[in-house]
Design a protein around this motif. Sequence first.
Motif, PDB file in Angstrom:
ATOM      1  N   VAL A   1     -71.437 -31.323 -61.558  1.00 43.14           N
ATOM      2  CA  VAL A   1     -72.689 -31.763 -62.176  1.00 43.14           C
ATOM      3  C   VAL A   1     -72.976 -33.207 -61.778  1.00 43.14           C
ATOM      4  O   VAL A   1     -72.119 -34.087 -61.916  1.00 43.14           O
ATOM      5  CB  VAL A   1     -72.609 -31.655 -63.717  1.00 43.14           C
ATOM      6  CG1 VAL A   1     -73.954 -32.023 -64.339  1.00 43.14           C
ATOM      7  CG2 VAL A   1     -72.197 -30.241 -64.137  1.00 43.14           C
ATOM      8  N   VAL A   2     -74.186 -33.423 -61.258  1.00 38.79           N
ATOM      9  CA  VAL A   2     -74.629 -34.761 -60.875  1.00 38.79           C
ATOM     10  C   VAL A   2     -76.010 -34.983 -61.481  1.00 38.79           C
ATOM     11  O   VAL A   2     -76.855 -34.085 -61.477  1.00 38.79           O
ATOM     12  CB  VAL A   2     -74.699 -34.919 -59.341  1.00 38.79           C
ATOM     13  CG1 VAL A   2     -75.021 -36.358 -58.961  1.00 38.79           C
ATOM     14  CG2 VAL A   2     -73.417 -34.481 -58.690  1.00 38.79           C
ATOM     15  N   GLN A   3     -76.247 -36.179 -62.007  1.00 43.71           N
ATOM     16  CA  GLN A   3     -77.503 -36.464 -62.693  1.00 43.71           C
ATOM     17  C   GLN A   3     -78.078 -37.786 -62.204  1.00 43.71           C
ATOM     18  O   GLN A   3     -77.350 -38.714 -61.866  1.00 43.71           O
ATOM     19  CB  GLN A   3     -77.259 -36.532 -64.197  1.00 43.71           C
ATOM     20  CG  GLN A   3     -78.524 -36.599 -65.041  1.00 43.71           C
ATOM     21  CD  GLN A   3     -78.194 -36.541 -66.527  1.00 43.71           C
ATOM     22  OE1 GLN A   3     -77.800 -37.538 -67.113  1.00 43.71           O
ATOM     23  NE2 GLN A   3     -78.335 -35.356 -67.121  1.00 43.71           N
ATOM     24  N   GLY A   4     -79.409 -37.856 -62.147  1.00 31.61           N
ATOM     25  CA  GLY A   4     -80.084 -39.078 -61.747  1.00 31.61           C
ATOM     26  C   GLY A   4     -81.380 -39.242 -62.511  1.00 31.61           C
ATOM     27  O   GLY A   4     -81.790 -38.368 -63.287  1.00 31.61           O
ATOM     28  N   THR A   5     -82.057 -40.377 -62.277  1.00 33.21           N
ATOM     29  CA  THR A   5     -83.271 -40.726 -63.001  1.00 33.21           C
ATOM     30  C   THR A   5     -84.452 -40.782 -62.033  1.00 33.21           C
ATOM     31  O   THR A   5     -84.333 -41.350 -60.939  1.00 33.21           O
ATOM     32  CB  THR A   5     -83.114 -42.090 -63.695  1.00 33.21           C
ATOM     33  OG1 THR A   5     -81.959 -42.035 -64.543  1.00 33.21           O
ATOM     34  CG2 THR A   5     -84.330 -42.434 -64.534  1.00 33.21           C
ATOM     35  N   THR A   6     -85.584 -40.208 -62.430  1.00 31.35           N
ATOM     36  CA  THR A   6     -86.783 -40.253 -61.592  1.00 31.35           C
ATOM     37  C   THR A   6     -87.459 -41.617 -61.726  1.00 31.35           C
ATOM     38  O   THR A   6     -87.099 -42.432 -62.575  1.00 31.35           O
ATOM     39  CB  THR A   6     -87.781 -39.155 -61.996  1.00 31.35           C
ATOM     40  OG1 THR A   6     -88.292 -39.437 -63.315  1.00 31.35           O
ATOM     41  CG2 THR A   6     -87.124 -37.783 -62.005  1.00 31.35           C
ATOM     42  N   ALA A   7     -88.465 -41.834 -60.893  1.00 27.30           N
ATOM     43  CA  ALA A   7     -89.134 -43.139 -60.856  1.00 27.30           C
ATOM     44  C   ALA A   7     -89.747 -43.519 -62.193  1.00 27.30           C
ATOM     45  O   ALA A   7     -89.838 -44.703 -62.530  1.00 27.30           O
ATOM     46  CB  ALA A   7     -90.207 -43.136 -59.767  1.00 27.30           C
ATOM     47  N   ARG A   8     -90.155 -42.514 -62.976  1.00 26.09           N
ATOM     48  CA  ARG A   8     -90.831 -42.810 -64.249  1.00 26.09           C
ATOM     49  C   ARG A   8     -89.958 -42.491 -65.457  1.00 26.09           C
ATOM     50  O   ARG A   8     -90.464 -42.280 -66.550  1.00 26.09           O
ATOM     51  CB  ARG A   8     -92.153 -42.055 -64.320  1.00 26.09           C
ATOM     52  CG  ARG A   8     -93.148 -42.505 -63.239  1.00 26.09           C
ATOM     53  CD  ARG A   8     -94.394 -41.656 -63.271  1.00 26.09           C
ATOM     54  NE  ARG A   8     -95.375 -42.099 -62.307  1.00 26.09           N
ATOM     55  CZ  ARG A   8     -95.443 -41.685 -61.040  1.00 26.09           C
ATOM     56  NH1 ARG A   8     -94.550 -40.824 -60.581  1.00 26.09           N
ATOM     57  NH2 ARG A   8     -96.387 -42.109 -60.227  1.00 26.09           N
ATOM     58  N   GLY A   9     -88.659 -42.433 -65.253  1.00 26.21           N
ATOM     59  CA  GLY A   9     -87.757 -42.297 -66.385  1.00 26.21           C
ATOM     60  C   GLY A   9     -87.353 -40.899 -66.755  1.00 26.21           C
ATOM     61  O   GLY A   9     -86.620 -40.704 -67.734  1.00 26.21           O
ATOM     62  N   GLY A  10     -87.814 -39.895 -66.011  1.00 27.98           N
ATOM     63  CA  GLY A  10     -87.353 -38.535 -66.267  1.00 27.98           C
ATOM     64  C   GLY A  10     -85.920 -38.369 -65.782  1.00 27.98           C
ATOM     65  O   GLY A  10     -85.364 -39.241 -65.109  1.00 27.98           O
ATOM     66  N   THR A  11     -85.315 -37.255 -66.117  1.00 24.96           N
ATOM     67  CA  THR A  11     -83.927 -36.994 -65.747  1.00 24.96           C
ATOM     68  C   THR A  11     -83.837 -35.720 -64.932  1.00 24.96           C
ATOM     69  O   THR A  11     -84.426 -34.698 -65.295  1.00 24.96           O
ATOM     70  CB  THR A  11     -83.044 -36.852 -67.005  1.00 24.96           C
ATOM     71  OG1 THR A  11     -83.129 -38.041 -67.775  1.00 24.96           O
ATOM     72  CG2 THR A  11     -81.592 -36.614 -66.621  1.00 24.96           C
TER      73      THR A  11
END
Length: 201
Positions: free
Chosen positions: A108-118
């Motif tokens: 499992v890998v997680q990151g953040t979009t430019a506007r704060g989404g996940t």
Amino acid sequence: ALRSLVAKGTSAGYGPEKEPRPLDIYTRPGQRTTIIRTSGGDSTTTYDGRSGWIAAPFRAVAVLALSPQEVDGLKLEVDLALPAGLKQSLTNWRVGLSTVINDREVQVVQGTTARGGTGTLYFDAESGLLVRHVRYNDSPVGRISRQTDYSDYREVAGVKMPFKWTDTWLDGRDIVELSEVQPNVTIDAAKFAKPAAPVTK
């Protein structure tokens, strides 16, 4: 190895449109258009690299501009389809505990979009292939999710890509199955312009 994609297949929703409908997808770096040929007229979702729209028949707004976080979601879909730039598509990358999907271990890998989404990505621990991605957006009714499950991987231009995926969201589901994929073709820029209002049948 993948610089653009033109794909054909079917999309099966639920309710009155649960029967498979013809589908066309046009993708190049930073841009994507999906056209579903419904019985009432074409339903088109377009991301031009900055903005996104849905043009669909029998809606209160014929051509609806998508919210910034929805646009971020479309951008992530493009980056997953042409994965060379995936590392740059999200920020604040972090690794989660491994888990199990369909009796197989996944990383499992997680990151953040430019506007704060996940965006959360689940990779098969053995093959390394993406089996699921879940993205979360804020909305007036709270935090909502959209889940995509991938399967039927085949090699295209030396890259493994899914020929089937299932999108699930708050009040719907869509199953896409590709029948034909053309890699690295020239796509007219007009395909990624703001769509016109659909012609209803």
